[in-house]
Write an enzyme that holds these catalytic residues in place. Structure first.
Site, PDB file in Angstrom:
ATOM      1  N   ILE A 250       0.854  -1.179   0.000  1.00 27.05           N
ATOM      2  CA  ILE A 250       0.000   0.000   0.000  1.00 27.05           C
ATOM      3  C   ILE A 250       0.894   1.234   0.000  1.00 27.05           C
ATOM      4  O   ILE A 250       1.822   1.344   0.804  1.00 27.05           O
ATOM      5  CB  ILE A 250      -0.917   0.038   1.231  1.00 27.05           C
ATOM      6  CG1 ILE A 250      -1.892  -1.141   1.183  1.00 27.05           C
ATOM      7  CG2 ILE A 250      -1.662   1.362   1.321  1.00 27.05           C
ATOM      8  CD1 ILE A 250      -2.761  -1.263   2.399  1.00 27.05           C
ATOM      9  N   CYS A 251       0.614   2.149  -0.912  1.00 21.02           N
ATOM     10  CA  CYS A 251       1.359   3.402  -0.993  1.00 21.02           C
ATOM     11  C   CYS A 251       0.406   4.546  -0.676  1.00 21.02           C
ATOM     12  O   CYS A 251      -0.547   4.795  -1.408  1.00 21.02           O
ATOM     13  CB  CYS A 251       1.967   3.557  -2.385  1.00 21.02           C
ATOM     14  SG  CYS A 251       3.131   2.248  -2.763  1.00 21.02           S
ATOM     15  N   ASP A 252       0.660   5.192   0.422  1.00 22.83           N
ATOM     16  CA  ASP A 252      -0.162   6.308   0.876  1.00 22.83           C
ATOM     17  C   ASP A 252       0.776   7.322   1.509  1.00 22.83           C
ATOM     18  O   ASP A 252       1.683   6.936   2.258  1.00 22.83           O
ATOM     19  CB  ASP A 252      -1.198   5.804   1.889  1.00 22.83           C
ATOM     20  CG  ASP A 252      -2.169   6.893   2.299  1.00 22.83           C
ATOM     21  OD1 ASP A 252      -1.779   7.750   3.135  1.00 22.83           O
ATOM     22  OD2 ASP A 252      -3.303   6.900   1.797  1.00 22.83           O
TER      23      ASP A 252
END
Length: 176
Positions: A108-110
């Site tokens: 997950i890229c946030d």
């Protein structure tokens, strides 16, 4: 399984946070969605970790609330780097999904989980779980899209994006 050693004063904060995460199985305190703790590397003495088991990892299942994911569970791993909480965790989806903010390695890229952006080292593991649920239930293709083709489709052809995302979760999702 051997009893886990008592925490040292150095990791007492992490031990307390992990205890709170385990309690989510009984009474979810997340703002939205649910997390069910399965296990972690902290359950084993460091010299007895099962083969291929990462150090400092928490494994569990997420129940999301958006229409695409509301009928399935996702298995996730939260990898805590040696510098945690000064460095953010890396979140890996064991259950593959079709999402603009999930890269080819199912991470997950946030921006809230990015050390060079806006990671808050006062964030707890519960805060991290809330970020994960929000990031997955509310895609942000303009915010660090890791899969630009999926992000473009999300913005330009939402119906096709939802069809593909739904098909993928129906294929890979876990029962609730």
């Amino acid at each position: 399984m051997a009893e886990a050693a008592a925490p040292s004063p150095l990791n007492k904060k992490l031990w307390t946070e992990l205890s709170k995460v385990k309690l989510l199985n009984e009474d979810s305190n997340l703002k939205q969605g649910k997390f069910f703790y399965e296990n972690s590397s902290f359950e084993y003495p460091q010299d007895e970790l099962p083969e291929n088991y990462a150090q400092n990892v928490i494994v569990g299942r997420l129940w999301l609330t958006s229409n695409i994911y509301k009928n399935h569970a996702l298995k996730i791993e939260i990898h805590l780097p040696p510098g945690y909480p000064m460095k953010p965790p890396e979140v890996v989806l064991v259950t593959p999904i079709y999402h603009p903010n999930v890269d080819e390695k199912n991470r997950i890229c946030d921006h809230r989980l990015n050390a060079s952006e806006s990671w808050n080292n006062k964030s707890t593991l519960i805060d991290v779980l809330e970020i994960i649920v929000d990031a997955l239930d509310n895609p942000k293709p303009e915010n660090m899209p890791t899969n630009t083709d999926v992000a473009k489709e999300f913005m330009q052809n939402r119906a096709e994006y939802e069809r593909k995302a739904t098909a993928m979760i129906q294929k890979n999702g876990l029962p609730r």
